[in-house]
Design an enzyme around this catalytic site. Structure first.
Site, PDB file in Angstrom:
ATOM      1  N   SER A 125      -4.840  -1.523  15.652  1.00 42.27           N
ATOM      2  CA  SER A 125      -5.309  -0.189  15.140  1.00 42.27           C
ATOM      3  C   SER A 125      -4.676   0.531  16.221  1.00 42.27           C
ATOM      4  O   SER A 125      -4.466   1.154  16.149  1.00 42.27           O
ATOM      5  CB  SER A 125      -6.671  -0.244  14.409  1.00 42.27           C
ATOM      6  OG  SER A 125      -7.015   0.299  13.276  1.00 42.27           O
ATOM      7  N   ASP A 142      -0.560  -4.080   3.974  1.00 37.35           N
ATOM      8  CA  ASP A 142      -1.295  -2.825   5.407  1.00 37.35           C
ATOM      9  C   ASP A 142      -0.349  -1.555   4.651  1.00 37.35           C
ATOM     10  O   ASP A 142       0.315  -1.898   4.741  1.00 37.35           O
ATOM     11  CB  ASP A 142      -0.974  -3.323   6.273  1.00 37.35           C
ATOM     12  CG  ASP A 142      -1.931  -1.958   7.522  1.00 37.35           C
ATOM     13  OD1 ASP A 142      -3.083  -1.164   6.970  1.00 37.35           O
ATOM     14  OD2 ASP A 142      -1.676  -2.484   8.993  1.00 37.35           O
ATOM     15  N   HIS A 200      -4.737  -4.819   6.710  1.00 38.14           N
ATOM     16  CA  HIS A 200      -4.779  -4.437   8.020  1.00 38.14           C
ATOM     17  C   HIS A 200      -6.365  -5.185   8.849  1.00 38.14           C
ATOM     18  O   HIS A 200      -7.245  -5.357   8.325  1.00 38.14           O
ATOM     19  CB  HIS A 200      -5.583  -3.389   7.677  1.00 38.14           C
ATOM     20  CG  HIS A 200      -5.226  -2.325   9.370  1.00 38.14           C
ATOM     21  ND1 HIS A 200      -4.438  -1.897  10.222  1.00 38.14           N
ATOM     22  CD2 HIS A 200      -6.282  -1.341   9.661  1.00 38.14           C
ATOM     23  CE1 HIS A 200      -4.303  -0.987  10.644  1.00 38.14           C
ATOM     24  NE2 HIS A 200      -5.698  -1.218  10.715  1.00 38.14           N
TER      25      HIS A 200
END
Length: 280
Positions: A128, A222, A254
């Site tokens: 991320s 995602d 995600h």
């Protein structure tokens, strides 16, 4: 960010945090910290270290609890967090941490690094926002004394004002992610700030990534998937001299591997990362 359900709350970023109108910040997820030490389930031992005394930034080091012939170690940085410390603070902390690691190649002060690290095989990795930061650290390494062979980017957090791919057909999630960047980074460029959008004209060229190979991992569901795919494509076509690899996890969202680390797909992701490292 969702509209606050409570009139006493000014900002809500589920499931991570909320900000009360009196200024109090309440973190909801990711607040539990397991003490460092020996983990019998994994046969891994860990310890915490203060690496930037001026700011209180720490890192947790992990190594196998095995024979001295096994030279491997994992370092997890705990940078100062936004919004209390707005970006680019986390980038600055990350660069200071890299300098701290490589300083031990010369002074041998920390025995865990001295005895367990091959400084010619140090990889950068993050998921991320950590993958985003990893990209910018790899750019800064261009003028650094030590070379990093590889960069691992899991579900990289890149964004931009103009919608692409699934962002076009999912305007509600697009609007939600749009607001997050403004919350953590006070920038007049918004979602086209070079830190969040590495494809704008002001951003450093991708050909400057200072490692031999990069692994980009995305998740099918995602909202950030298209940005990761675009990064891989643009990196491969940028004139960069390395090898860009790509891996997609189907049917997941995600950072699913954080919320469900024991599922088969998370294990496959970890194996893909391990294969990438071991192939060096």
């Amino acid at each position: 960010m969702d509209a606050p359900s409570n009139p006493d709350i000014s900002v809500e970023v589920p499931p991570y945090l909320r900000v009360h109108k009196n200024g109090t910040l309440e973190r909801i997820a990711g607040t539990q910290v397991v003490p460092a030490g020996f983990d019998s389930d994994t046969n891994v031992v860990s310890k915490d270290m203060l690496i930037i005394p001026e700011t209180g930034v720490t890192a947790r080091l992990y190594r196998p609890n095995s024979t001295p012939q096994t030279r491997s170690i994992l370092g997890r940085l705990l940078p100062r967090l936004a919004p209390e410390h707005p970006l680019p603070t986390a980038y600055q902390d990350s660069w200071a941490a890299i300098q701290w690691v490589f300083s031990h190649a010369k002074d041998h002060e920390e025995d865990w690094l001295r005895d367990n690290v091959d400084f010619g095989r140090v990889f950068l990795a993050g998921d991320s926002a950590g993958a985003n930061i990893g990209h910018y650290m790899a750019l800064k390494l261009k003028d650094f004394d030590f070379k990093v062979p590889g960069l691992i980017m899991v579900n990289p957090y890149f964004w931009g004002k103009e919608a692409i791919g699934v962002e076009i057909t999912d305007p509600e999630r697009k609007k939600m992610v749009d607001k997050w960047w403004d919350f953590v980074c006070p920038s007049d460029k918004g979602n086209d700030d070079p830190l969040i959008n590495p494809f704008v004209e002001e951003a450093p060229g991708l050909e400057g990534v200072a490692c031999n190979k990069v692994l980009v991992i995305v998740a099918e569901n995602d909202i950030l998937r298209e940005r990761g795919k675009l990064y891989h494509k643009k990196l491969a076509n940028s004139g960069w001299k390395g090898t860009a690899e790509f891996y997609e996890t189907l049917g997941e969202d995600h950072v699913f591997h954080i919320f469900n680390p024991n599922c088969d797909k998370a294990k496959s992701l970890v194996k893909r990362v391990a294969d990438f490292i071991n192939a060096q």
